[in-house]
Motif scaffolding. Structure first.
Motif, PDB file in Angstrom:
ATOM      1  N   GLU A  12      36.415  42.658  48.814  1.00 28.78           N
ATOM      2  CA  GLU A  12      36.442  42.824  47.363  1.00 28.78           C
ATOM      3  C   GLU A  12      36.933  44.233  47.043  1.00 28.78           C
ATOM      4  O   GLU A  12      36.673  45.174  47.779  1.00 28.78           O
ATOM      5  N   ASP A  14      36.098  46.477  45.052  1.00 29.63           N
ATOM      6  CA  ASP A  14      35.089  47.516  44.889  1.00 29.63           C
ATOM      7  C   ASP A  14      34.338  47.844  46.172  1.00 29.63           C
ATOM      8  O   ASP A  14      33.562  48.778  46.205  1.00 29.63           O
ATOM      9  N   ALA A  34      36.767  38.547  48.564  1.00 29.37           N
ATOM     10  CA  ALA A  34      37.412  37.927  47.405  1.00 29.37           C
ATOM     11  C   ALA A  34      38.779  37.372  47.820  1.00 29.37           C
ATOM     12  O   ALA A  34      39.269  37.651  48.917  1.00 29.37           O
ATOM     13  N   MET A  35      39.378  36.602  46.935  1.00 26.79           N
ATOM     14  CA  MET A  35      40.712  36.074  47.210  1.00 26.79           C
ATOM     15  C   MET A  35      41.746  37.182  47.034  1.00 26.79           C
ATOM     16  O   MET A  35      41.699  37.931  46.053  1.00 26.79           O
ATOM     17  N   ASN A  36      42.639  37.313  47.980  1.00 30.55           N
ATOM     18  CA  ASN A  36      43.726  38.274  47.880  1.00 30.55           C
ATOM     19  C   ASN A  36      44.449  38.055  46.546  1.00 30.55           C
ATOM     20  O   ASN A  36      44.822  36.929  46.219  1.00 30.55           O
ATOM     21  N   GLU A  37      44.648  39.133  45.795  1.00 31.41           N
ATOM     22  CA  GLU A  37      45.139  38.940  44.430  1.00 31.41           C
ATOM     23  C   GLU A  37      46.518  38.258  44.336  1.00 31.41           C
ATOM     24  O   GLU A  37      46.683  37.309  43.564  1.00 31.41           O
ATOM     25  N   ALA A  40      46.087  34.742  44.622  1.00 29.72           N
ATOM     26  CA  ALA A  40      45.504  34.123  43.429  1.00 29.72           C
ATOM     27  C   ALA A  40      46.621  33.777  42.448  1.00 29.72           C
ATOM     28  O   ALA A  40      46.581  32.733  41.789  1.00 29.72           O
ATOM     29  N   LYS A  77      39.168  26.148  41.091  1.00 28.67           N
ATOM     30  CA  LYS A  77      40.166  26.461  40.068  1.00 28.67           C
ATOM     31  C   LYS A  77      41.145  25.310  39.881  1.00 28.67           C
ATOM     32  O   LYS A  77      41.916  25.293  38.936  1.00 28.67           O
ATOM     33  N   GLU A 129      45.975  42.440  50.356  1.00 28.85           N
ATOM     34  CA  GLU A 129      45.470  43.706  49.828  1.00 28.85           C
ATOM     35  C   GLU A 129      44.804  44.549  50.918  1.00 28.85           C
ATOM     36  O   GLU A 129      44.554  45.728  50.706  1.00 28.85           O
ATOM     37  N   LYS A 192      49.085  34.412  33.628  1.00 29.14           N
ATOM     38  CA  LYS A 192      47.666  34.705  33.406  1.00 29.14           C
ATOM     39  C   LYS A 192      46.829  33.883  34.384  1.00 29.14           C
ATOM     40  O   LYS A 192      47.049  32.685  34.512  1.00 29.14           O
ATOM     41  N   LEU A 193      45.887  34.530  35.027  1.00 29.67           N
ATOM     42  CA  LEU A 193      45.012  33.791  35.941  1.00 29.67           C
ATOM     43  C   LEU A 193      43.959  33.048  35.134  1.00 29.67           C
ATOM     44  O   LEU A 193      43.565  33.492  34.062  1.00 29.67           O
ATOM     45  N   ARG A 194      43.500  31.943  35.662  1.00 31.58           N
ATOM     46  CA  ARG A 194      42.395  31.258  34.995  1.00 31.58           C
ATOM     47  C   ARG A 194      41.080  31.724  35.600  1.00 31.58           C
ATOM     48  O   ARG A 194      41.041  32.156  36.753  1.00 31.58           O
ATOM     49  N   TYR A 195      40.013  31.621  34.814  1.00 29.85           N
ATOM     50  CA  TYR A 195      38.697  31.998  35.332  1.00 29.85           C
ATOM     51  C   TYR A 195      38.042  30.784  35.986  1.00 29.85           C
ATOM     52  O   TYR A 195      38.384  29.648  35.681  1.00 29.85           O
TER      53      TYR A 195
END
Ligand code: SF4
Ligand code: SF4
Lengths: 264, 629
Positions: A12, A14, A34-37, A40, A77, A129, A192-195
């Motif tokens: 992640e 952070d 987390a998923m690599n951006e 995503a 998703k 990332e 735009k990514l979806r949540y």
């Protein structure tokens, strides 16, 4: 359209990254993943294509057991099914995942799982990332014997194949047309990514998740590139007092800014 | 003495024809009543069962019933004049129950209260007193509705006029019977009273006077707890998506609304030009139920409910607090949001970015967790290890926002001064307050569980926080996923130590703004005032305590970008500044940020030249008088 999206799980953003005792990799305990951006974004583009054209989105990920959470996120998703290449063993035990594999070996695993699906399109992020090699997708294309394009922001279906928007330097874009099947590596920020939603997570529970063992894929040949050591960048702060008359000092300053700091 | 007063007269003999006419009309009246009321009852009954409904504790329900229904306390308190008038009408109705039964029985010669007997006289006079009160009250209400016309009552409705007339007639025909001796006039009076009664009955379910029948149940059966968001149940519950998700309590409440407009009158969103109107949210659900019924798959957001309206709510709870019939708006609004967000139907740029930031990161401000670490390190905040008395919860504002950090630093100074031990968690995630109110249950669950786990690790028993939103979410909303530790707001903590605090007395007037989540949600009004009053003379804003007007940040709206229309914070800041106070005291870091900008705007635009009042959190007020280090 049948689309395979290859995704990677990375620490992640952070997460406090600490170097492991043997300095060969980071300390993985207590890390959040987390998923690599860019992946995503690849997934998002695939889902949007599916929503427009129909078809199927299959997520594909290689890594140890923990990768399951990222795969479930992709299913939540909207991906239809998933393939998980479990590769704990190849990492030489103790939860290492992909760290002992080079981009070629990972691409071989992904190719072996992708081939039997014979997809129309393979999407993946342009780089990860964590390691940031930026090669996996391209090698995958080569192994599958498919044409590829990199740094893609957006894909559109045409009669003959697809039209893709590439990002170039300094705000320039390039539009390319290519036939299908093809492999594209996606840049972040194109859409735009979806949540993630509760409904998605609940539905994901009933979706097919196929688990392949890396060893069984028998891709052979040990990695050609071995990660030897990692280190944090050394922070350097230095102060120099430039002597001489103001005029001389100014001249030295300009010189140093040009040659040492390289900002002029 | 009562013997000298006139006696209520009743006709003595009724013919068979009269009896038959009465029976036929009564049957017709009941028929028209039931033809409308039956289906309504059915729609309520056919709605989904409330999975978390418990009759217990019954004591609370009985108390609410006595206080709100029998004593009409809420109706009176919030609008005293109209409220008393309403109460007079209501009490008269109660007193009339026996009068009416007896009245109808006389036609069959079965009257059971003897108007000439001691008890009978007493009772009829008792009822007569209420009848006079009621007649005056209903006339007053008529004047208010049709001549004064407060805008909250909405469009004029002929129904209300007709109902008022009927009630007035009922009372007048009752009272007249004390003064009429002529037999045929008496008979005419009896029939006039009867016909009014029989006309009134079918009107009840056809008009908003349905609340006569339903609202006692609505109050008694309320969900309990203020603005409580019910848990989802099962794998197919995503909130209020379609008719099939409406529960019995929601449907009962939807049919109970009397359209008084109190909710709208107090709604900060509605008052600043947003399209949200809490009354219309309730009536929308009613309209939906009438058209589609409770089992329908038709989406709720559409013809009857607007998505934009639902997402303009700050969840301040003013509407729910005001509603005289116990309607719980916040669970409805959050329920509709849940339905949209949990299914992915809500497509909003700010919203999606906000959710994604919390999916990947730890805080609502979208900053790197390292920033919090730096703050903790710089201020040498001890790390909580279970040995300290309090776990000091920083929250997103306290950990990342510059103003919020100042509040934390001030509180820390006070705690150190008082010798109270505390520590902060090494890692902390957003409590999930904004995503909870925005209806993202997945994200909320993840955040709540991660935090509960972190706290359990150190066997945390007591949490203190500067943010009323964190306090509420930890205490109430986390319960769904575990047993949260005890938590208190710093105003409660500081008030306990007030005698040991001596902040610098200033000559200034101080106005305290009640944060919604501290006041209405938690019932804490006096503690922060106690601290604020230490530093000067306390003045009150026109809307304060239970009636406080929101700062505009709640319900996740702080993260959804620019508001439409006037800003809620500007309206409130102007109100606070207009008290002439030199200091605005806040007790919530969200109010604090909202007012900082709004007060600056005040000073520069709307009242140029006038100095903006100083904005301080009560922790800062408490810390001002402490010796430097
Ligand atoms: S909670 Fe507040 S903002 Fe929301 S509808 Fe009620 S009064 Fe309006
Ligand atoms: S919801 Fe309650 S406060 Fe609002 S109009 Fe209806 S009865 Fe009045």
């Amino acid at each position: 359209m049948k689309i395979v999206v290859a995704i990677k799980q990375v620490p992640e953003r952070d997460a406090p990254v600490r170097i492991a005792a043997n300095a060969k990799w980071i300390e993985e305990r207590d890390l959040a993943w987390a998923m690599n951006e860019p992946d995503a974004y690849a997934l998002e583009e695939a889902l949007q294509l599916k929503e427009k054209l129909g078809g199927e989105v299959i997520v594909l990920s290689a890594g140890p057991e923990r990768v399951g959470s990222t795969i479930r996120e992709a299913l939540a998703k909207g991906a239809d099914r998933a393939i998980h290449i479990v590769c704990d063993d190849l990492a030489g035990g103790a939860g290492g995942g992909l760290r002992n594999l080079d981009a070629l070996s990972v691409a071989k695993l992904l190719a072996a799982a992708t081939k039997p699906e014979s997809p129309d399109l393979v999407l993946t992020g342009l780089q990860s990332e964590d390691l940031g090699l930026g090669q996996t997708g391209v090698i995958l294309a080569e192994l599958l014997g498919l044409p590829h394009a990199t740094l893609i922001l957006h894909v559109e279906k045409t009669d003959a194949g697809i039209k893709a928007k590439r990002e170039l330097e300094e705000g320039w874009f390039q539009s390319i047309e290519m036939p299908l099947p093809a492999v594209l590596t996606m840049q972040s920020g194109g859409t735009k990514l979806r949540y993630a939603t509760l409904m998605g997570i609940k539905r994901a529970k009933t979706k097919e998740l196929r688990v392949l063992n890396a060893a069984e894929l028998s891709v052979g040949a040990p990695p050609v590139l071995v990660l030897d050591q990692i280190a944090l960048p050394r922070k350097q702060k230095s102060t120099q007092i430039l002597g001489g008359s103001p005029k001389e000092a100014a001249a030295t300053l300009v010189d140093k800014l040009k040659t040492e700091a390289r900002v002029l | 003495m009562i013997a000298f007063l006139p006696t209520l007269a009743e006709p003595h003999q009724f013919s068979l024809g009269e009896r038959l006419v009465f029976l036929a009309l009564a049957a017709l009246s009941v028929y028209f009543f039931w033809r409308r009321f039956g289906p309504i009852l059915n729609r309520i009954w056919q709605s989904k069962k409330d999975p978390d409904f418990h009759l217990r504790p019954v004591g609370r329900r009985v108390w609410d019933f006595v206080w709100e229904v029998m004593l009409q306390a809420k109706v009176i308190r919030e609008r005293p004049l109209a409220g008393i008038a309403h109460a007079l009408v209501f009490w008269a109705f109660c007193a009339f129950a026996l009068v009416t039964l007896n009245h109808c029985a006389t036609i069959f010669g079965l009257g059971f209260v003897d108007p000439a007997g001691r008890l009978g006289r007493l009772y009829f006079y008792f009822a007569a007193v209420f009848a006079v009160g009621c007649a005056v009250a209903i006339a007053g209400l008529f004047v208010r509705r049709f001549l004064v016309r407060p805008k909250w009552l909405g469009e004029l409705s002929w129904e209300s006029g007709l109902i008022a007339l009927l009630i007035f007639l009922l009372m007048a025909t009752y009272l007249a019977a004390f003064f009429v001796a002529n037999a045929s006039a008496l008979r005419a009076l009896w029939w006039a009273h009867t016909l009014t009664l029989l006309a009134f009955l079918p009107l009840i379910p056809h008009t908003k006077h349905l609340h006569l029948v339903l609202s006692p149940f609505t109050v008694f059966l309320s969900r309990g707890g203020f603005s409580r968001i019910p848990p989802l149940s099962g794998d197919e519950d995503f909130g209020l998506v379609a008719g099939k998700d409406l529960t019995r309590i929601v449907s009962l409440q939807a049919y109970s609304c009397v359209e008084c407009g109190r909710c709208t009158e107090h709604c900060p969103a509605n008052n600043t030009g947003k399209i949200l109107n809490p009354k219309e949210i309730v009536l929308g659900l009613r309209g939906y139920l009438n058209e589609f019924g409770p089992g329908s798959d038709q989406l709720l957001l559409g013809k009857y409910e607007s998505q934009e309206a639902v997402f303009a709510c700050t969840t301040c709870g003013a509407c729910e607090f005001q509603c005289p019939v116990g309607i719980e708006h916040v669970p409805m609004i959050v329920g509709l949001r849940r339905g949209a967000v949990n299914t992915g139907a809500w497509d909003d740029d700010h919203g999606a970015k906000f959710f994604l930031a919390l999916e990947r990161g730890s805080n609502a401000l979208g900053m790197s967790a390292a920033e919090r670490d730096k703050f903790v390190e710089k201020n040498a905040l001890p790390i909580f290890d279970g040995t300290q008395e309090y776990c000091l919860w920083l929250g997103c504002m306290g950990g990342y926002d510059p103003r919020g950090r100042e509040i934390v630093v001030a509180l820390v100074r006070v705690m150190r001064h008082l010798g109270v031990t505390f520590g902060v968690l090494r890692k902390e995630k957003c409590t999930g307050d904004p995503v909870r109110r925005l209806g993202n249950d997945l994200l909320f669950q993840q955040l709540a569980e991660a935090n509960l786990e972190a706290l359990a690790q150190f066997k945390t028993r007591k949490i203190i926080s500067i943010c009323p939103h964190c306090v509420r979410t930890i205490q109430e909303d986390w319960k769904e996923f575990g047993a949260p530790p005890e938590v208190e707001h710093h105003s409660e903590f500081l008030a306990r130590f007030a005698s040991k605090l001596t902040p610098v007395q200033s000559q200034e007037k101080i106005v305290f703004h009640d944060p919604c989540y501290l006041g209405r949600y938690r019932g804490v009004y006096d503690q922060p005032r106690k601290i604020a009053a230490l530093a000067g003379e306390l003045v009150e804003a026109p809307r304060s305590r239970e009636r406080s007007f929101c700062c505009g940040a709640g319900g996740g709206l702080a993260f959804l970008g620019e508001e439409k229309g006037e800003r809620v914070s500007h309206v409130r800041a102007a109100e606070l500044a207009a008290t002439g106070a030199g200091v605005v005291a806040a007790a919530c870091p969200f109010c604090n940020t909202m007012f900082r900008d709004a007060l600056a705007f005040q000073a520069s635009e709307s009242r140029p030249g006038a100095p903006a009042p100083e904005l301080l959190d009560i922790a800062q007020i408490a810390a001002r008088g402490l010796p430097e280090n």
